[in-house]
Design an enzyme around this catalytic site. Structure first.
Site, PDB file in Angstrom:
ATOM      1  N   CYS A  84       0.839  -1.208   0.000  1.00  0.00           N
ATOM      2  CA  CYS A  84       0.000   0.000   0.000  1.00  0.00           C
ATOM      3  C   CYS A  84       0.870   1.252   0.000  1.00  0.00           C
ATOM      4  O   CYS A  84       0.528   2.265  -0.617  1.00  0.00           O
ATOM      5  CB  CYS A  84      -0.913  -0.003   1.227  1.00  0.00           C
ATOM      6  SG  CYS A  84      -1.871  -1.527   1.399  1.00  0.00           S
TER       7      CYS A  84
HETATM    8  C1  BEZ Z   1       0.820  -5.174   1.813  1.00  0.00           C
HETATM    9  O1  BEZ Z   1       0.141  -4.387   1.171  1.00  0.00           O
HETATM   10  O2  BEZ Z   1       2.044  -5.097   1.790  1.00  0.00           O
HETATM   11  C2  BEZ Z   1       0.165  -6.180   2.707  1.00  0.00           C
HETATM   12  C3  BEZ Z   1      -1.172  -6.453   2.527  1.00  0.00           C
HETATM   13  C4  BEZ Z   1      -1.794  -7.387   3.315  1.00  0.00           C
HETATM   14  C5  BEZ Z   1      -1.081  -8.040   4.293  1.00  0.00           C
HETATM   15  C6  BEZ Z   1       0.257  -7.764   4.475  1.00  0.00           C
HETATM   16  C7  BEZ Z   1       0.888  -6.837   3.667  1.00  0.00           C
END
Ligand code: BEZ
Length: 196
Positions: A84
């Site tokens: 993200c």
């Molecule tokens: C990420 O966007 O890096 C992420 C998403 C869900 C769980 C762990 C990490």
């Protein structure tokens, strides 16, 4: 696989109960009831749900925010998570001018987090004035859109699947939900831009 699932997988937020009666030895003996929910689809109206911006004192009703406007909403599993932070949010911040030139009034990022965390995350990415960082504190928006993903293990709670949507006057015009809920394909900024 990068898939725009809007026309295929997405179906209305429905709760259908299916009752099946099986005949056993000529008698109706077994009744199975299953509950099926399906995620948001094109043509759905956004629910009237409150999100929070900067603090719990600042409510933003998502139906009111999108009324009479063209709005991009993208959802993420969590503020500050690697995918993200490195890819999803920065793409929308850097493409802000491109979205504006295509008539988009607002870009909104939603996550099941608290509003202070969302504000700090936005600040770190210079989102101010470009992407509104709205906290779905209790997951009510995520649930209403049927976009929940159980990330209790990695992130400690049920979160939002990664998605993007174009909303016009409160109605979903396009929706891209990551097939595995967390991948970085169809929900990215460049993918939505190409749909405008
Ligand atoms: C990420 O966007 O890096 C992420 C998403 C869900 C769980 C762990 C990490």
């Amino acid at each position: 696989m990068a898939v725009n699932t809007s026309s295929k997988i997405l179906s209305k937020v429905i709760n259908s109960r299916v009752g099946l009666n099986f005949l056993v030895n000529g008698r109706r003996d077994i009744h199975v009831t299953s509950s099926v929910t399906m995620p948001v689809k094109i043509g759905d109206k956004l629910p009237s749900v409150d999100l929070y911006e900067n603090s719990p004192a600042s409510k933003v009703n998502i139906a009111e925010l999108t009324a009479g406007k063209k709005v991009i909403i993208f959802g993420v599993p969590g503020a500050f998570t690697p995918g993200c932070s490195k890819t999803h949010l920065p793409g929308y911040v850097s493409d802000f001018d491109k979205f504006k030139s295509k008539g988009i009034d607002e870009i909104v990022c939603v996550s099941v987090n608290d509003p202070f965390v969302m504000a700090a995350w936005g600040k770190e990415h210079n989102a101010d004035g470009k992407v509104r960082m709205l906290a779905d504190t209790n997951g009510a928006f995520t649930k209403a859109m049927d976009l929940e993903k159980d990330l209790t293990g990695p992130l400690g709670s049920v979160r939002c699947q990664r998605f993007s949507m174009l909303v016009e006057d409160g109605v979903v015009k396009n929706a891209n939900i990551e097939p595995d809920g967390t991948g970085l394909t169809c929900s990215l900024s460049n993918s939505l831009l190409s749909q405008l």
